[in-house]
Design an enzyme around this catalytic site. Structure first.
Site, PDB file in Angstrom:
ATOM      1  N   VAL A   1       0.854  -1.194   0.000  1.00 18.24           N
ATOM      2  CA  VAL A   1       0.000   0.000   0.000  1.00 18.24           C
ATOM      3  C   VAL A   1       0.886   1.239   0.000  1.00 18.24           C
ATOM      4  CG1 VAL A   1      -1.802   1.283   1.211  1.00 18.24           C
ATOM      5  CG2 VAL A   1      -1.812  -1.218   1.262  1.00 18.24           C
TER       6      VAL A   1
ATOM      7  N   ASP B   1     -12.962 -10.403   6.138  1.00 17.74           N
ATOM      8  CA  ASP B   1     -11.786 -10.210   7.000  1.00 17.74           C
ATOM      9  C   ASP B   1     -11.950  -8.937   7.834  1.00 17.74           C
ATOM     10  OD1 ASP B   1      -9.361 -10.824   8.154  1.00 17.74           O
ATOM     11  OD2 ASP B   1      -8.160  -9.933   6.533  1.00 17.74           O
TER      12      ASP B   1
END
Length: 397
Positions: A35, A151
């Protein structure tokens, strides 16, 4: 880019068609990829870019047909994720599926994840209820579009720095990971539903179970089973076969409706959990109480047995926390203005419905004042008197 960034597998400073995105700062690496904070040169704004490491995810069959199928799945999943529209889910702006690793372009969010707030000590109730409802709102919007997260965990829930609101990230990526050869599909063990522990795909009620785990940790300071050092197999067994201890048995002052909701979310069978996220939202709203404030002053005290939490005080509490930090920085912790602001924070916490939190804040203030000024000093005595009031349920002066 530097060689260090090259080692992360992203050798180019500019990515996307026409080099639209300039990579600025690497934020995180994980099993799915990397990221970055980036700059959108077309629209003059900061964005977050998540690269998916195809070669890593493809397992023992990288390249060729395997990676081509994964790209096709990524295209389908990103289209679905982009349809989710709610203030509580990070917005997807763009995607890239050309040469190199595919990536998503998302809203850049200033703030910390919920993981920075939970662990070992309970959150204040007004904050727990406020954030829990926002997470449920985000899940409801996604589930309405047929998108299941799979998740949900504190690390995938960001808290904005400006307003202190929730943004859920990484919707749909767990399903993408499930299809790879290098992932088991079980999610994050501390927050994984029993059916996901059995490697079933799960549905929206799996997300609700994970929400129950997160709410349990917010209320008590710990997940319902184990801790971050626990073995995955032991956690999977506990999720499937062990009954969690009620939150109210782990922490004092938990409203009964909130206690019951968390236990229902943690039901082993999906059919025994709330039907959907909107049912959860409605239940949380029943725990909340509309503020009764005139001229900035609360109109009725809230004792420790009151089964409601007044989230109308969330912003006032956040503003008071900022004031405590600012005054501490400017004058030091022993200044009378800091002591007064900390006492105000404790009182607001109690008025919001969190008698336990108020008592803890007053207790901490009393001990600090005892060290600084002596235990018989008026400031120490006032703080311990405040602690006693909220312990005994007598609330405001």
């Amino acid at each position: 880019m530097t060689d260090k960034n090259d080692e992360r597998g992203q050798p180019h400073r500019f990515v996307g068609p026409g080099n639209r995105y300039e990579l600025l700062r690497h934020h995180d690496s994980g099993g799915m990829g990397d990221v970055w904070e980036a700059y959108d040169r077309n629209l003059d704004r900061s964005v977050a870019i998540k690269f998916l490491a195809l070669a890593r995810l493809a397992g023992v069959h990288p390249g060729g047909e395997r990676e081509a199928k994964m790209r096709e799945l990524f295209i389908r999943e990103s289209l679905t994720m982009a349809q989710v529209s709610t203030p509580y889910v990070a917005t997807i702006f763009d995607r890239h599926t050309g040469d190199g690793d595919p990536f998503l372009v998302m809203e850049y969010i200033e703030g910390d994840s919920l993981a920075a707030y939970v662990g070992q000590t309970p959150l204040r109730l007004e904050r727990t209820v406020h954030w829990s409802r926002q997470i449920a709102e985000g899940l409801a919007a996604a589930h309405d579009k047929g998108v299941v997260h799979r998740d949900i965990k504190p690390g995938n829930i960001l808290i904005t720095a400006d307003q202190g609101d929730v943004r859920i990230i990484d919707f749909g990526l767990a399903r993408f990971a499930d299809s790879t050869e290098s992932y088991s599909g079980a999610g994050t063990p501390l927050y994984t539903s029993p059916e996901r522990c059995r490697f079933d795909s799960g549905d929206e009620r799996s997300d609700l179970y994970s929400l129950g785990c997160v709410m349990y940790e917010m209320v008590t300071g710990w997940p319902p089973f184990g801790d971050r050092k626990s073995e995955s197999a032991a956690l999977a067994h506990a999720h499937q076969f062990k009954q969690p201890t009620r939150p109210s048995a782990q922490a004092s002052g938990v409203p009964r409706p909130l206690d019951d909701l968390i236990m229902k979310l943690l039901a082993k069978k999906p059919d025994d959990r709330p039907r959907n996220a909107r049912v959860v939202i409605q239940t949380i709203r029943e725990v909340e109480r509309a503020p009764e404030v005139v001229d900035g002053s609360p109109q009725s005290p809230v004792g420790r047995e009151t089964p409601h939490v007044n989230t109308g005080y969330v912003n006032r509490i956040r503003e008071t926390e900022r004031r405590v930090r600012r005054l501490t920085f400017e004058h030091g912790g022993t200044h009378d203005d800091v002591v007064a602001a900390r006492a105000e924070l404790a009182e607001l916490t109690g008025i919001s419905g969190d008698a336990r939190g108020a008592a803890e804040l007053y207790d901490r203030l009393g001990h600090d004042c005892g060290v600084w000024f002596g235990r018989q000093d008026r400031r120490s005595l006032d703080a311990f008197e405040g602690m006693t009031r909220w312990i005994e349920g007598r609330g405001m002066h």
